[in-house]
Design a protein around this motif. Structure first.
Motif, PDB file in Angstrom:
ATOM      1  N   ILE A  86       0.848  -1.190   0.000  1.00 44.84           N
ATOM      2  CA  ILE A  86       0.000   0.000   0.000  1.00 44.84           C
ATOM      3  C   ILE A  86       0.887   1.245   0.000  1.00 44.84           C
ATOM      4  O   ILE A  86       1.830   1.341   0.791  1.00 44.84           O
ATOM      5  N   ILE A  87       0.587   2.168  -0.877  1.00 42.92           N
ATOM      6  CA  ILE A  87       1.316   3.432  -0.977  1.00 42.92           C
ATOM      7  C   ILE A  87       0.384   4.571  -0.544  1.00 42.92           C
ATOM      8  O   ILE A  87      -0.800   4.584  -0.895  1.00 42.92           O
ATOM      9  N   TYR A  88       0.945   5.493   0.211  1.00 43.76           N
ATOM     10  CA  TYR A  88       0.164   6.639   0.686  1.00 43.76           C
ATOM     11  C   TYR A  88       1.065   7.856   0.700  1.00 43.76           C
ATOM     12  O   TYR A  88       2.176   7.816   1.247  1.00 43.76           O
ATOM     13  N   GLY A  89       0.630   8.930   0.062  1.00 42.31           N
ATOM     14  CA  GLY A  89       1.430  10.147  -0.021  1.00 42.31           C
ATOM     15  C   GLY A  89       1.043  11.152   1.046  1.00 42.31           C
ATOM     16  O   GLY A  89      -0.136  11.314   1.364  1.00 42.31           O
ATOM     17  N   VAL A  90       2.071  11.818   1.593  1.00 39.59           N
ATOM     18  CA  VAL A  90       1.840  12.858   2.599  1.00 39.59           C
ATOM     19  C   VAL A  90       2.541  14.127   2.108  1.00 39.59           C
ATOM     20  O   VAL A  90       3.672  14.427   2.488  1.00 39.59           O
ATOM     21  N   PRO A  91       1.883  14.897   1.235  1.00 40.35           N
ATOM     22  CA  PRO A  91       2.518  16.049   0.584  1.00 40.35           C
ATOM     23  C   PRO A  91       2.520  17.294   1.480  1.00 40.35           C
ATOM     24  O   PRO A  91       1.793  18.263   1.234  1.00 40.35           O
ATOM     25  N   PHE A  92       3.368  17.268   2.477  1.00 42.67           N
ATOM     26  CA  PHE A  92       3.436  18.358   3.451  1.00 42.67           C
ATOM     27  C   PHE A  92       4.882  18.785   3.621  1.00 42.67           C
ATOM     28  O   PHE A  92       5.761  17.937   3.829  1.00 42.67           O
ATOM     29  N   ASP A  93       5.153  20.098   3.515  1.00 39.71           N
ATOM     30  CA  ASP A  93       6.507  20.581   3.780  1.00 39.71           C
ATOM     31  C   ASP A  93       6.476  21.859   4.614  1.00 39.71           C
ATOM     32  O   ASP A  93       7.333  22.724   4.499  1.00 39.71           O
ATOM     33  N   GLY A  94       5.479  21.925   5.482  1.00 37.87           N
ATOM     34  CA  GLY A  94       5.330  23.105   6.318  1.00 37.87           C
ATOM     35  C   GLY A  94       6.235  23.137   7.526  1.00 37.87           C
ATOM     36  O   GLY A  94       6.171  24.082   8.320  1.00 37.87           O
ATOM     37  N   ALA A  95       7.089  22.123   7.674  1.00 39.53           N
ATOM     38  CA  ALA A  95       7.970  22.063   8.844  1.00 39.53           C
ATOM     39  C   ALA A  95       9.441  22.131   8.467  1.00 39.53           C
ATOM     40  O   ALA A  95      10.309  21.830   9.283  1.00 39.53           O
ATOM     41  N   ASN A 146       3.686  13.085  -5.980  1.00 43.04           N
ATOM     42  CA  ASN A 146       3.161  13.062  -7.348  1.00 43.04           C
ATOM     43  C   ASN A 146       4.264  13.005  -8.389  1.00 43.04           C
ATOM     44  O   ASN A 146       4.092  12.389  -9.459  1.00 43.04           O
ATOM     45  N   ARG A 147       5.411  13.643  -8.100  1.00 45.07           N
ATOM     46  CA  ARG A 147       6.504  13.591  -9.064  1.00 45.07           C
ATOM     47  C   ARG A 147       7.065  12.177  -9.179  1.00 45.07           C
ATOM     48  O   ARG A 147       7.337  11.695 -10.288  1.00 45.07           O
ATOM     49  N   ILE A 148       7.219  11.505  -8.064  1.00 47.85           N
ATOM     50  CA  ILE A 148       7.725  10.130  -8.080  1.00 47.85           C
ATOM     51  C   ILE A 148       6.743   9.218  -8.803  1.00 47.85           C
ATOM     52  O   ILE A 148       7.138   8.353  -9.596  1.00 47.85           O
ATOM     53  N   ARG A 149       5.466   9.418  -8.557  1.00 50.93           N
ATOM     54  CA  ARG A 149       4.459   8.613  -9.270  1.00 50.93           C
ATOM     55  C   ARG A 149       4.565   8.829 -10.782  1.00 50.93           C
ATOM     56  O   ARG A 149       4.498   7.879 -11.562  1.00 50.93           O
ATOM     57  N   MET A 167       7.591   1.761   5.831  1.00 46.77           N
ATOM     58  CA  MET A 167       8.746   2.572   5.459  1.00 46.77           C
ATOM     59  C   MET A 167       8.253   3.907   4.931  1.00 46.77           C
ATOM     60  O   MET A 167       7.207   3.975   4.282  1.00 46.77           O
ATOM     61  N   ASP A 168       8.985   4.954   5.248  1.00 50.99           N
ATOM     62  CA  ASP A 168       8.708   6.215   4.569  1.00 50.99           C
ATOM     63  C   ASP A 168       9.952   6.680   3.832  1.00 50.99           C
ATOM     64  O   ASP A 168      11.082   6.310   4.176  1.00 50.99           O
ATOM     65  N   LEU A 169       9.729   7.455   2.788  1.00 49.99           N
ATOM     66  CA  LEU A 169      10.805   8.075   2.022  1.00 49.99           C
ATOM     67  C   LEU A 169      10.449   9.547   1.898  1.00 49.99           C
ATOM     68  O   LEU A 169       9.413   9.898   1.338  1.00 49.99           O
ATOM     69  N   VAL A 170      11.325  10.397   2.453  1.00 49.82           N
ATOM     70  CA  VAL A 170      10.970  11.802   2.632  1.00 49.82           C
ATOM     71  C   VAL A 170      12.064  12.735   2.121  1.00 49.82           C
ATOM     72  O   VAL A 170      13.177  12.317   1.819  1.00 49.82           O
ATOM     73  N   GLU A 171      11.707  14.025   2.058  1.00 49.19           N
ATOM     74  CA  GLU A 171      12.616  15.143   1.776  1.00 49.19           C
ATOM     75  C   GLU A 171      13.109  15.243   0.340  1.00 49.19           C
ATOM     76  O   GLU A 171      14.048  15.986   0.048  1.00 49.19           O
ATOM     77  N   VAL A 172      12.502  14.519  -0.590  1.00 53.22           N
ATOM     78  CA  VAL A 172      12.751  14.788  -2.008  1.00 53.22           C
ATOM     79  C   VAL A 172      12.027  16.088  -2.351  1.00 53.22           C
ATOM     80  O   VAL A 172      10.833  16.235  -2.083  1.00 53.22           O
ATOM     81  N   ALA A 173      12.741  17.050  -2.929  1.00 51.53           N
ATOM     82  CA  ALA A 173      12.162  18.363  -3.221  1.00 51.53           C
ATOM     83  C   ALA A 173      12.293  18.668  -4.710  1.00 51.53           C
ATOM     84  O   ALA A 173      13.280  19.274  -5.147  1.00 51.53           O
ATOM     85  N   PRO A 174      11.330  18.270  -5.525  1.00 45.58           N
ATOM     86  CA  PRO A 174      11.431  18.454  -6.978  1.00 45.58           C
ATOM     87  C   PRO A 174      11.711  19.885  -7.440  1.00 45.58           C
ATOM     88  O   PRO A 174      12.458  20.060  -8.421  1.00 45.58           O
ATOM     89  N   PRO A 175      11.194  20.930  -6.795  1.00 47.44           N
ATOM     90  CA  PRO A 175      11.470  22.281  -7.307  1.00 47.44           C
ATOM     91  C   PRO A 175      12.941  22.672  -7.257  1.00 47.44           C
ATOM     92  O   PRO A 175      13.352  23.572  -7.999  1.00 47.44           O
ATOM     93  N   VAL A 176      13.741  22.041  -6.396  1.00 50.63           N
ATOM     94  CA  VAL A 176      15.165  22.370  -6.324  1.00 50.63           C
ATOM     95  C   VAL A 176      16.020  21.236  -6.888  1.00 50.63           C
ATOM     96  O   VAL A 176      17.235  21.204  -6.682  1.00 50.63           O
ATOM     97  N   ASP A 177      15.381  20.309  -7.585  1.00 45.40           N
ATOM     98  CA  ASP A 177      16.087  19.182  -8.194  1.00 45.40           C
ATOM     99  C   ASP A 177      16.502  19.552  -9.614  1.00 45.40           C
ATOM    100  O   ASP A 177      15.864  20.363 -10.277  1.00 45.40           O
ATOM    101  N   TRP A 190      14.590  10.415  -9.355  1.00 49.22           N
ATOM    102  CA  TRP A 190      14.977   9.143  -9.972  1.00 49.22           C
ATOM    103  C   TRP A 190      15.688   8.240  -8.961  1.00 49.22           C
ATOM    104  O   TRP A 190      15.463   7.022  -8.949  1.00 49.22           O
ATOM    105  N   ALA A 191      16.543   8.818  -8.146  1.00 45.32           N
ATOM    106  CA  ALA A 191      17.224   8.020  -7.116  1.00 45.32           C
ATOM    107  C   ALA A 191      16.209   7.429  -6.147  1.00 45.32           C
ATOM    108  O   ALA A 191      16.291   6.249  -5.781  1.00 45.32           O
ATOM    109  N   ALA A 192      15.253   8.243  -5.724  1.00 43.21           N
ATOM    110  CA  ALA A 192      14.213   7.756  -4.819  1.00 43.21           C
ATOM    111  C   ALA A 192      13.431   6.621  -5.455  1.00 43.21           C
ATOM    112  O   ALA A 192      13.151   5.593  -4.810  1.00 43.21           O
ATOM    113  N   LEU A 193      13.072   6.779  -6.715  1.00 43.25           N
ATOM    114  CA  LEU A 193      12.287   5.757  -7.402  1.00 43.25           C
ATOM    115  C   LEU A 193      13.077   4.463  -7.545  1.00 43.25           C
ATOM    116  O   LEU A 193      12.528   3.364  -7.388  1.00 43.25           O
TER     117      LEU A 193
END
Length: 279
Positions: free
Chosen positions: A2-11, A23-26, A244-254, A261-264
């Motif tokens: 099961i995959i679930y996205g948490v698109p939050f970067d307010g912290a 969404n970018r990884i998808r 498992m979570d995979l976090v802190e990929v930031a597409p706008p500064v990639d 791609w590395a994350a994927l």
């Protein structure tokens, strides 16, 4: 799975943009063929994508919602992959994980360039610098069952906390460089001997910025993508890793989606390891 996205970067404390990662990884997954590097056919997997948590400016309400939805996903007893988002999203996700397995002990493997052991940061106890401190506050967690891998940056408060809690295992980037994969895995296995379930939290900045420039707080001197794939693959196969979570990929500064791609690629190898384990 099961995959679930948490698109939050307010912290975040530096560069934002991690909210765009799920969404970018998808999107990139539609381009990368569904096979592991050794030819495992990932089309044999049944993957349920639960979409993304609906974002909110009220972090407290948002975290409660994420925790509730994550709890329901974890309770399915399927392998779960959560896509952040900044590292603060681990707070509700790991909270749901520990709650589901309570009263059994749970372990945490934290791959990151930072310890994330601050009590507060920028005046917030829910900062992306705080998830492992919050994890250790849960009833069925212990410093004995927390391992930090790839660390190469500290705050003074974190060093004090580590000195007060010497049973937390820290395998810094330099130690990994000299001691290698076998030492790292053995250290983790020993720390996880008495837990019911294991959670892996993978901050993409565990990678050297040469391999993952698109992240909010890059730190030079990190691990190679090859290293992280090998670590995570062996952990999935040999430990009761349930989420498992995979976090802190930031597409706008990639640049050229290098980090996404590395994350994927890591995700595909996680899936292949899970298939190997469950055959």
């Amino acid at each position: 799975i099961i995959i679930y996205g948490v698109p939050f970067d307010g912290a975040v404390s530096n560069l934002s943009g991690a909210a765009e990662a799920p969404n970018r990884i998808r999107k990139l997954s539609a381009i990368l063929p569904p096979f592991s590097e050794e030819g495992t056919d990932l089309r044999d997997l049944i993957i349920a994508d639960q979409g993304n948590a609906r974002s909110s400016d009220d972090w407290s309400s948002f975290y409660r919602k994420v925790k509730k939805e994550a709890f329901d996903i974890i309770a399915s007893e399927r392998f779960n992959l959560f896509l952040g988002g900044d590292h603060s999203v681990t707070i509700p996700l790991a909270g749901a994980f520990a709650e589901h397995y309570h009263p059994h002990k749970v372990g945490m493997i934290h791959l990151d360039s930072h310890c994330d052991l601050m009590d507060t940061y920028d005046g917030r106890n829910w900062s992306h610098a705080c998830p492992q401190r919050r994890f250790l506050e849960l009833d069925n967690t212990s410093p004995d069952n927390l391992v930090l891998i790839g660390i190469r940056s500290y705050e003074a408060e974190e060093l004090e906390f580590l000195n007060e809690n010497p049973s937390i295992k820290v395998i810094g980037a330099r130690q990994f460089h000299y001691s290698g994969l076998e030492y790292t895995l053995e250290t983790v296995y020993q720390a996880m001997q008495d837990v019911k379930a294991v959670y892996i939290s993978l901050d993409i900045d565990v990678l050297d910025p040469a391999f993952a420039p698109g992240t909010g707080t890059p730190e030079a001197g990190g691990l190679m993508t090859r290293d992280v794939i090998e670590i995570v693959r062996e952990l999935i196969i040999n430990l009761p890793v349930k989420s498992m979570d995979l976090v802190e990929v930031a597409p706008p500064v990639d640049h050229s989606d290098i980090t996404s791609w590395a994350a994927l690629k890591i995700i595909y190898e996680v899936f292949a390891a899970y298939m190997y384990k469950t055959r």
